[in-house]
Structure formats: C-alpha cells, structure tokens
Design an enzyme around this catalytic site. Structure first.
Site, short mmCIF file in Angstrom:
data_model
loop_
_atom_site.label_atom_id
_atom_site.label_comp_id
_atom_site.label_asym_id
_atom_site.label_seq_id
_atom_site.Cartn_x
_atom_site.Cartn_y
_atom_site.Cartn_z
N HIS A 217 -5.11 -13.53 2.78
CA HIS A 217 -5.36 -12.53 3.81
C HIS A 217 -6.83 -12.52 4.17
O HIS A 217 -7.32 -11.58 4.78
CB HIS A 217 -4.96 -11.14 3.36
N GLY A 399 -4.75 3.83 9.50
CA GLY A 399 -4.36 4.91 10.41
C GLY A 399 -2.86 4.88 10.67
O GLY A 399 -2.17 5.90 10.59
N THR A 441 -0.51 0.46 -0.19
CA THR A 441 -1.15 1.14 -1.30
C THR A 441 -1.25 2.64 -1.04
O THR A 441 -0.93 3.46 -1.90
CB THR A 441 -2.56 0.54 -1.53
N ASP A 554 -15.19 5.04 3.57
CA ASP A 554 -13.87 4.53 3.19
C ASP A 554 -12.78 5.23 4.00
O ASP A 554 -12.82 6.46 4.17
CB ASP A 554 -13.65 4.77 1.70
#
Lengths: 575, 575
Positions: A217, A399, A441, A554
C-alpha cells in the site's frame, strides 16, 4: 490510475458483485466475503483468508479447491470487520475447525482475532496465522512486526493444500506457520496507485527512481534508488532476499516474481530471466516458480521477489493441485472436487441480542442514541476534512469510515432503543454495527470502546451517576488500549482519548456535574488532538509520508475530539 | 510506462527467455517463437498463432493443450518475419496440416502469407485465417479491412479446440472463419503504452477523456469522449457491440471483458457487473465469460468488450478444456494430454541455397555487396532520425528495423559472395536475411524487393547492362507493390521508389550510363520522399496521430531515398 467506478463508496460492493457473477460456477457471496459454492467436506479444516481488497487475485480470486475455502473482503486497503471475518468463517467452517490467515496489519490482526474469539466462544476451534514475509518492514530481531505482502499467497496456498490433504487443525496451523517462517519477500515500487475517486496517487515515487522495500500500500521501505536495469534489479532483489535465508534451509526453493499492477508480464519475464540465472549461480534449485500478478495493489507500479525455502512437506503442498477463479495448478482430483453443492450460503444469526433494560437505563439509552446521532452529524460535516488530514499519512479514508461507522451505530442503537433496551444493549448494538459496517482499524476500535462503555453501564438498575459515566468512559479507553496497543504519544486516537478521560474523571471526582465535566474534558482533548500535529506516528500501518505528517494532526484524534464535542452539546442542552 | 529492461533492442529476446524458463515444463523455444513441448499427435491439425509481442498472455501464453500448438513471436508490436512463421509452423506441424491465425494487420498478413506459400511449396497443407473482430476499425461494408484485437483470443481458442477434437484441416479452417464471423469487439483507451526505452507513450489520450474504438496499439478509433462512469461505459460498449450482431445469431453469447494492461481487475469487475445486467436485459444468455487480461498492450490503460454469438458448435469448442501457461479451462483429458515429449525442437533447414554464379555475375555480386554495405552504413547513421520521424505516426522503430535489416543483409550477402555466388543468389541471401532479422512490414518488403531484383539479374551469363539493372529495379518495385498493395500517394516507400524507378528507366532508355542515371533517379526520389510530408497515410497500420504526420515525411520513403543515395555513391566511385 483507477478510472472505472460508479460511486467510489460502492466500489468494493460493485467489484464483488461482478466477480461473483463471472465466477458463479465456483464461488458464492456471503455477508463479508466469498466462499466456495461447495460444502466443506466433513473432516476437512476450513481455511479462510482475507484482508482489504484492491489486491486481486488476492484474496477472493484464490477461493477454490486446494486453496482457500473462503475470503473475507474488506474495502480497498482496509481490513474487513470482525463481523465480516466471523460471518465468512461461520459460512465456511465444516466439522474440523477453521484457520484464518491474513497479512500482519494492525486492523487485520484486531479484527480476525476478535472473530476468532467469538468463534471459539461458540465452540468452533479457530486459529489465526499472520503472514510476515516482508523483509523490509522490520529487522530480523523483530520478525513478528513484519507485514505480509506477496508471501500471503504462499502461506494461504500451503495451508489450503494441507487442509485439502486432510491435515487436522493443529497440523494445518503448524504448516502455515512453517511456510511463513520459510518465506521471504522484497519489493520495489516505481509509482503509487490511485484509489477510486481520488485525484492523486496514494503515494509517489520520483520519476526514474524506485522505492526499495515498499509494502503493497506504499508503506515506507528501506530506501530509494535510481531505477536500475532489469538485470541489476534482479540482483538487488535476489541478494536482498537471500540475505534473509532461514537457518537450516536447503537448496530447493520456489519463487514468486509478482507484479503489483502496472509492471507488466513482459517486464516480469525480462527480470525473471536474470533472477533464474542468479539463483542457479547460488546453487539453488527452483521448483515451479510463478511469474505474474498474484498480490497486486490496484494500479501500483512495482514488483516483488518472494523465495520460499522448501522442505519435502512444503514442496509437496506447493505443488499440490489447485483450482480457483484466478489460479490453477496441476489437475484437481475429481473425487475430492466433487463435494456437495452448497445449499446454505450464509449464516445470518449475527444480530445482537436485545435485552429489555430497566426504566432508568432505558432513559439513559435514549440520551446515548442522541449522543450517537450528534456524533453522526458531526462526522458527516467533517468527512472531507478528516479525509484530507488522513491522506497525509494514510489512506485518506478516515472520514468515510467514521461516517459509515457512526451512521450504522445510530441506526442500530435506535432499533435497540425501540425494542426497549437499556444502555448496555444499545451500546453493544451500536458498537457491533460500527465495527461491522466501517471495517478497518477505527471501526473495530470504536466498536470496542462502545462495548466497553456499555459493559460498565449495564442494562439494569438506577440511572448512572456522573461517576458511573466517568468510570464507563475509562473502561472504554481500557478496551481501546487493550485492542489497539497504542500508547500515549503514538499519534493515535489515544492522544485525545486519554487526556479526555483523565480530565473527566478528575472533574467528576472534584464534584463537577457531568455536562460541565464533559465540556471541560472536551476542551482539553481538543487541544491535545491539535497537539498531535507535532508527533510522528509510531504504531499501526505507517505510510511513507509519515514524516510529512508532522504538522498535520492525527485524523483519529481529531475525529475523537469532534465526537466528544458533539456529545458535550447533547449533555449540555439535552435532546 | 515500461520501466524494466536491459537493452530495449533485446527486450523481446529477454522476455521470451524468461517466459520459456518459467514454463519449461510445457513449452519449448524454436527459432521464431514457441511450441508445446509435446509432439503434435499424428492426425491432429497444428494451430499456430502469432503476431508482434507486447500482448501477453497473447500470444505465447496460450500455447498448450486445447489451444495453440505454437506461437510466432515478433518484436513488440511488430509482425514476426515470414521466416519466423515458417520456422514455428514447420516445428509445430504434424501429419495433418497447419492453420496459421493472426490479427489482420498488414505486416502479419504479408509475413504469414509468405510463410504459408513456402510451406505449401514444401508439400505442407497450410491455411491462414486473419481475425477481424474490431468493429471500430472499418464499416460493416469493409469487414475484411477490420483489425484483430481481443477477438484473436476467441478465434485461436476455437480453432485450437477443434484441432484437439480431431477436426481435419478444412474443418478447422471453416470453424475458425466461422468464429471470426461471429465475434465482435469494441475497445476504449484512457492512456497509451510506452515502448521499452522510449521516454514518452506511443500515443496519448487527454486526462479525463477516452478514445473510443482504439486498437491494441493505439490505432485511430471512432471518437473521443469524456471518461464516463463505469455503468455508462458498460452501456456504450454493449450497445456498440450489439449494433453489430451478426445476422442469424441466437441469444447465447460468450463475452470477454479484456483489460489492456493498467485497467485493473477490480475495475473490470465493476464494469462487468453492469455489462452482465445489460446483456441479460437484452435477453442474452451469457456462457462462461472471461473478465481479465487476455490481449494486453504493454501498460496501456483501457478495456474492450468482445461478444461471441454462439451456436452449438462454437459453444462446445469455447467450453472445451484448455491448459496453457496463461489460461486454463475445465479439465484437460489426461489421455489426449499424454502426447510424446518433443524430441526435435526446431527445424533449422532454412539456409538459402548457394549456387555458384558465372564470373561476370560474381563480379556484379561484389558490387551488390558494396551497395548493401553502403546502405547499412547510411542506415546506422540515420537510425535516430528515421526513428524520430516514424514515431510521429508509427511505432518509431523504423530506424532500428532498417539497421537490423541492412546489417543482416550485408552479412548474408558477403557469405554468399565468399561462397562464389552470382548476383541472384547474393540478393536472395540478402533479402531472406533482411526479412528474417528485421521482421515487421519494412523487413518483408525489402526482402521481396531484393529477391525481385535478383530474380531478374540471375546468377549466370554476362555482366548486366544498365538496361538490365533498370529492368531488375522495376521488377523489385513490382514485387513490393504486389506484396505491400500500396499505391502512389499512400505515403509509403512506394512514393520514393516509383519515381526513382521511372527516372532510372527513362534515363537508361535515353542512353545515360548507369551511374549518372542512378544519380538522377536518386535526386528525383529524394525530392519525392521529402514531398511525402504533404501526404496523409492511407494504408497499413495507421495511427491516431496519422493526421499529425502531415508535415513529416514518410520514414519508409526517406530511408529508401537514403539507400538509393548510398548506392549512387558506390556506382559512381566503385568500391
């Protein structure tokens, strides 16, 4: 770049529907992924693989005879949820237990481990093996931290062949771990891939250069170099992998020269010509190598070399026949292939149990639904901004994940409330829905947080006091840390959640009422979330742009602060 | 872009060596290409496919049980030579004759037809079927002019299955033509591919746009449009292909949704979801579709939809088992697969026969070698410039092809001269070497020119007069026109060669000596070659940039003028 899609948000669903249509003779969709369309033979261990999508033929392309029994299919580059893994595992498992195997990524580790726990609780013996073949992702002293890349293909194939041969679960797990121990990969990347709907690649490599050791990735590698001649690249890959030759391995190997998407077959064959010569020069005998696209990364340019240091058992299992939509080897034994056609295609018994709560708890649950509703509105408003800051060092999907998670959570919570539930059942329903729909996650972590809070609040008894709520929030934080393993300062949600909890607990202890205490805690955590801009990520699936992320807060900490703020408004004004 | 190579000039050889190494259990290299490593069964027709490389899995990837017996492998996007096709055909053929099949491109048509003639002369019954599935490349009134794209895969598969079933040569040819008649493809392109070593793509499509109907090398299509949603693209492809539904076809079809290289599996599955729905809406039943990379074009971005309108025979042959390096279907019958292991791997009896010539003819041959030597030097000097002007409307490989061709020609001619040959044998050796080593269209044409000139000059008798030479050159022009079918004004070599010949003949007829006549003819043809800058190409494998080529002279006409000039110097000064 990825150009063909309808709605980026439905890309994975559309892809999966197309895949299932083409391959309807051999595979069937179930909630969360894909299984063979034959029943698992009595006495045969089921092997279920998975991870985020975008890696075709990995992972749904290798479901079939001699390979996987099922694949859990996450969104692009995003771990599937524990619910997805549970669902596919349940659909695939026969009478002899289940092996999950995925690459070693934080989200996959959490979600597949949670699914394993749940299946074990239901009496289904389940093991998990995480693949760690990427030599560039951690030093030999920390092999367990390495990520899984093209070596996934080897471990899944060997485990699938062992299960097909009739190995019991202990033995399938043993040989999968053994295959992983004997498999090493080094990859290079020349250009990044573009997510559906994105207008820029996920990462970039300067023209004429290559990133050495980049993951599938675009995760950081060990260096950058000028793009070499094919023969020199072969030399680099061979020496990089051979430097990691496992102790005690002999001179028989198999090799995978894997294209990541836009480095094409002709180029791979040119490189292979040199690789084959170099391996022969080292006295290695190459058994049944594969050159082609096995574990891709959308339209990423690059390739990787995997070597598997064989022994007799691994060689036999590598050579064993397989017949899957994207990969075939040898001749599948007609007798073993003639399993019964699958009749039940999914197990839908995954609804959260609704328990009626006490009147007070039910009233509390009403406030919880309002709070979740406010969080969902806040996330819908912040979606683009959260995506933007997440893209600096991540997939840019935070988001979207938070919107999917909060909207699923509020819908499930409202259903539970309408069924008369108390606080715990509402929060459990919300947490399961969040984890199940958002995946990745953040989905599994928020699911655990809500479940943790709910566990402490319960469904019965009096309305919770401010102190009960503060305790419950603390339990939520504990659940997050237990599952996510992040520490303060790692540039994660914890950096907002921990100071929030500390302030909330202190204010309540010193006699402040819940609305004011929550507001003060929110203020503190907003500042803390902003301050994550000064940090460099230290855990999880880091990205090559991690260094650049200094200066950007973050995304997880930011969304936490926004959620806390939304809830503060609900507590202040009531709803 | 294509990044991995050692030397762009050896790319195809390196690629082929790597391919043959990986798949050594099933295929073997022979001069000019690849054959199965089992002998062709007595009584079984051999099917040999081919064309330029850069299209993997097409064409060497489909050599195997139930598919092709051999593949002729040209350089990237360049037809293999007639010698290559002859060699692979000879190596693959058993006792029941040979079917060649390629896409319908000028170079392939010429080279495979020449190989067919040569094999027939040797008593081997040989047929050729050219695939014409691309609906965008010519109107229905001129179907025979259409080019072959992904439909190649279908016609080759059907012919291969028929041969495996035991069809005789007439029947294999019939069903291959029938499959071609029932196969229609429409493709779109989003970005061009880059040749090894090139620093810019072969063609470009503006960002956010797509070329509709582009061929597999970027040949011109029917239009350009904004890049649509996947579902809208599906609609466009389906309606485009269905508009060409062959008369009398029923409601059973198979479909190929083919990725051209960097449009990846996930995107193809998304598009397939819509294609499947649209075809079902039309009442069509889809049998065993294929979605993936079947006929690629290096790293070109784009996809194509092929529909095959089935009848019982085509359906049976499409579904028949196949087992090749890149493609497998069903279960190959073990009995039919157990053919004898190939022992002879190639037929090297392809050297040109050397006949000793008369003293005078031998002296003439010495001048011919000098002339070829001068041409080779001129081409080496002009390589880059010829490449540059060819790239405007072509592959940009004309300079390279002329260097390969002239240097091979002079070496072969010198060998023949040293063996005592006369003019004809020297020119035949030179022509065969040129066509064999250069491949492509210019190689086969120059080979025919030299053979034509040699035929007229002979190996015996007196030294040829100026008039004999003029006649011989005229014969060379005739051979070129017979084979290449280009007319004056089509922006080809003919536009230089024809005025050259006319002037030479006239000057000689009016009594001018050969050196002066040749010089005058050279002057005229240099002007004519320059004037091709005003022309637009009308034949051959045109390119999307064909319009832009106005203003640039034709590469073939330019190299002809340079060669004429080099020979003029030799005639003037002697060597």
């Amino acid at each position: 770049m990825t150009r063909l899609y309808n709605d980026p948000h439905t890309f994975t669903d559309d892809m999966l529907a197309g895949f299932l249509d083409v391959h309807r003779d051999s595979v069937t969709g179930v909630p969360g992924g894909v299984v063979r369309n034959t029943e698992t033979r009595p006495g045969k261990v089921a092997v279920v693989v998975g991870g985020g999508s975008g890696h075709y033929p990995a992972f749904c392309g290798v479901v079939g005879q001699g390979f996987a029994d099922g694949a859990v299919v996450g969104n692009i580059f995003t771990s599937p949820s524990a619910q997805d893994a549970y669902s596919v595992g349940k659909a695939a498992v026969g009478t002899a237990g289940l092996l999950f195997s995925t690459g070693n990524y934080a989200g996959d580790v959490m979600n597949f481990t949670l699914a394993q726990e749940r299946l074990i609780n239901e009496g289904i013996d389940t093991r998990v093996v995480f693949v760690t073949d990427d030599v560039a992702s951690a030093p030999t002293s920390e092999m367990h931290k390495r990520r899984g890349i093209a070596g996934d293909f080897v471990v899944f194939k060997v485990a699938g062949a062992a299960a097909e041969e009739g190995y019991d679960l202990d033995s399938v797990e043993r040989v999968a771990r053994h295959a992983n121990d004997r498999t090493r990969t080094l990859g290079v990347a020349f250009a990044g891939c573009t997510m559906p709907g994105a207008d820029a690649p996920l990462f970039t490599v300067p023209p004429g250069r290559m990133g050495v050791g980049l993951g599938i990735h675009g995760e950081p590698g060990v260096g950058e170099d000028a793009l070499p001649r094919a023969a020199d690249l072969a030399q680099r890959l061979v020496s990089g992998v051979l430097a990691e030759k496992p102790a005690g391995s002999g001179n028989r190997v198999t090799a995978l020269l894997n294209g990541l998407g836009t480095t094409k077959y002709e180029e791979l064959f040119v490189v292979w010509r040199s690789v084959a010569g170099l391996l022969a020069d080292q006295g290695l005998e190459i058994v049944a190598p594969e050159v082609g696209e096995l574990v891709t990364s959308l339209d990423m340019a690059g390739c990787s070399l995997t070597l598997v240091f064989l022994d007799d058992e691994l060689e036999r299992l590598w050579l064993a026949p397989a017949d899957t939509p994207a990969y075939r080897k040898g001749r599948v034994d007609v007798a073993s292939a003639a399993s019964a056609r699958r009749t039940t295609t999914s197990d839908e018994s995954t609804t959260t149990v609704i328990r009626p709560g006490s009147e007070e708890s039910h009233a509390c649950a009403r406030t919880i639904v309002s709070a979740l509703d406010a969080m969902a509105s806040a996330m819908a408003q912040a979606e683009d901004e959260l995506g933007r800051i997440d893209a600096v060092a991540g997939d840019g999907d935070h988001g979207r994940g938070m919107v999917k998670g909060t909207s699923a959570a509020v819908a499930a919570a409202r259903d539970a409330l309408n069924a008369g539930s108390g606080a715990q059942s509402v929060l459990e329903a919300a947490g399961d829905a969040w984890a199940g729909k958002a995946g990745g996650t953040s989905g599994v972590l928020w699911g655990a947080i809500l479940r943790g809070i709910g566990e402490r609040l319960g469904d019965d008894g009096e309305a919770p006091s401010a102190s009960d709520v503060a305790d419950a929030v603390q339990t939520g934080l504990l659940m997050l840390q237990r599952l996510g393993k992040a520490q303060l300062g790692d540039k994660t949600m914890v950096d907002a959640f921990a100071p929030f909890t500390e302030t909330l607990v202190e204010c309540v202890r010193s006699g402040t009422g819940l609305p004011a205490a929550w507001l003060e805690a929110t203020r503190v955590c907003e500042t803390a979330a902003q301050a994550t801009a000064d940090l460099r990520p230290r855990v999880g699936r880091a990205r090559p742009l991690a260094e650049l992320s200094i200066g950007t807060p973050d995304a997880g900490a930011t969304s936490f602060a926004l959620c806390a703020h939304a809830v503060a408004d609900v507590l202040k004004y009531g709803r």
